[in-house]
Design a protein around this motif. Structure first.
Motif, PDB file in Angstrom:
ATOM      1  N   ARG A 103      -9.426  -6.747   1.246  1.00 52.38           N
ATOM      2  CA  ARG A 103      -9.558  -6.655  -0.210  1.00 52.38           C
ATOM      3  C   ARG A 103      -9.963  -5.244  -0.646  1.00 52.38           C
ATOM      4  N   LEU A 135      -6.923  -2.861  -0.126  1.00 54.18           N
ATOM      5  CA  LEU A 135      -5.880  -3.061  -1.138  1.00 54.18           C
ATOM      6  C   LEU A 135      -6.307  -2.495  -2.486  1.00 54.18           C
ATOM      7  N   ASP A 136      -7.557  -2.755  -2.888  1.00 54.19           N
ATOM      8  CA  ASP A 136      -8.064  -2.214  -4.159  1.00 54.19           C
ATOM      9  C   ASP A 136      -7.996  -0.683  -4.163  1.00 54.19           C
ATOM     10  N   ILE A 187      -4.325   0.684  -4.107  1.00 59.49           N
ATOM     11  CA  ILE A 187      -3.677   0.554  -5.419  1.00 59.49           C
ATOM     12  C   ILE A 187      -4.087   1.723  -6.315  1.00 59.49           C
ATOM     13  N   ASN A 188      -5.401   2.010  -6.367  1.00 59.18           N
ATOM     14  CA  ASN A 188      -5.874   3.138  -7.175  1.00 59.18           C
ATOM     15  C   ASN A 188      -5.319   4.458  -6.652  1.00 59.18           C
ATOM     16  N   ARG A 232      -1.718   4.737  -7.712  1.00 53.52           N
ATOM     17  CA  ARG A 232      -1.609   5.039  -9.147  1.00 53.52           C
ATOM     18  C   ARG A 232      -1.852   6.526  -9.406  1.00 53.52           C
ATOM     19  N   ILE A 247       2.542  -0.895  -5.132  1.00 54.70           N
ATOM     20  CA  ILE A 247       1.451  -1.382  -5.981  1.00 54.70           C
ATOM     21  C   ILE A 247       1.682  -2.854  -6.323  1.00 54.70           C
ATOM     22  N   THR A 248       2.919  -3.176  -6.705  1.00 51.79           N
ATOM     23  CA  THR A 248       3.259  -4.577  -7.020  1.00 51.79           C
ATOM     24  C   THR A 248       3.045  -5.466  -5.797  1.00 51.79           C
ATOM     25  N   GLN A 270      -0.735  -5.920  -5.218  1.00 54.55           N
ATOM     26  CA  GLN A 270      -1.320  -6.838  -6.209  1.00 54.55           C
ATOM     27  C   GLN A 270      -1.047  -8.282  -5.818  1.00 54.55           C
ATOM     28  N   GLY A 271       0.166  -8.528  -5.299  1.00 56.40           N
ATOM     29  CA  GLY A 271       0.497  -9.867  -4.815  1.00 56.40           C
ATOM     30  C   GLY A 271      -0.353 -10.264  -3.623  1.00 56.40           C
ATOM     31  N   LEU A 304      -3.364  -9.236  -2.956  1.00 60.64           N
ATOM     32  CA  LEU A 304      -4.723  -9.504  -3.432  1.00 60.64           C
ATOM     33  C   LEU A 304      -4.838 -10.909  -3.993  1.00 60.64           C
ATOM     34  N   GLN A 305      -3.815 -11.368  -4.688  1.00 58.71           N
ATOM     35  CA  GLN A 305      -3.837 -12.701  -5.268  1.00 58.71           C
ATOM     36  C   GLN A 305      -3.815 -13.782  -4.176  1.00 58.71           C
TER      37      GLN A 305
END
Length: 200
Positions: free
Chosen positions: A146, A149-150, A153-154, A157, A190-191, A194-195, A197-198
């Motif tokens: 987690r 991934l967080d 992602i940042n 971006r 990124i997409t 995000q998947g 992480l869910q």
């Protein structure tokens, strides 16, 4: 009779001398023409660049390098094979891009480090601090997944924002092509993250 023979021989000799001169003149003209150096066409990263292209390469190299550092932590800490696979793809994509940008800076005669006051690696968009990297290094299993991934992602971006700036301000076609490639690849990742992480 002797006079005619003499005049004939003189005419032949004159023709030979004139022919030789004409031939020499022609050759010397060709030599003169062919020895002129042809201008070398501009190609590759030499085909025009500006200060924004240099800044893009200088900043994206350490940015990518940190992504590689983050990716290399995954195999020994993650419990998710999808995260392991993604980290491997990030490493495989970004390492050659670092080498490419290093080559551009060398060709452009630019140093790999920025001379701008106050510009540090951590001040670039999406970069993790030393504390962030220490915490990530200490994490394991789902907690690591987690956090990784967080952070990634940042990180992505930030890279996308830098690449978009290069597209709007840069001038080198190769650098702009790489910027677009980074945008396309990292937005898709990124997409994907995000998947993941869910699901975690």
């Amino acid at each position: 009779m002797r006079k005619k023979l003499f005049l004939g021989a003189l005419a032949v000799a004159s023709a030979a001398v004139l022919g030789a001169c004409s031939s020499n003149d022609s050759m010397s003209g060709m030599e003169s023409h062919s020895s002129a150096p042809a201008p070398a066409p501009a190609s590759g990263p030499r085909a025009g660049h500006n200060a924004d292209d240099v800044t893009f390469a200088r900043q994206m190299i350490p940015h990518h390098s940190q992504a590689l550092d983050m990716a290399k932590l995954v195999p020994t800490r993650s419990t998710n094979p999808k995260v392991v696979d993604l980290a491997g793809r990030i490493e495989k994509a970004q390492d050659p891009e670092i080498k490419l940008m290093q080559g551009w800076l060398s060709t452009w005669g630019a140093s790999a480090t920025s001379t701008m006051p106050g510009m540090t690696a951590e001040s670039m968009p999406g970069m993790m601090s030393a504390d962030d990297m220490t915490k990530l290094d200490a994490a394991k299993g789902t907690e690591f997944d987690r956090a990784w991934l967080d952070m990634m992602i940042n990180h992505h971006r930030g890279a996308v924002g830098m690449a978009e700036y290069e597209l709007s301000r840069g001038s080198n076609p190769d650098a702009k092509a790489l910027a677009q490639k980074i945008i396309d690849a990292q937005q898709a990742e990124i997409t994907e993250m995000q998947g993941l992480l869910q699901q975690s």
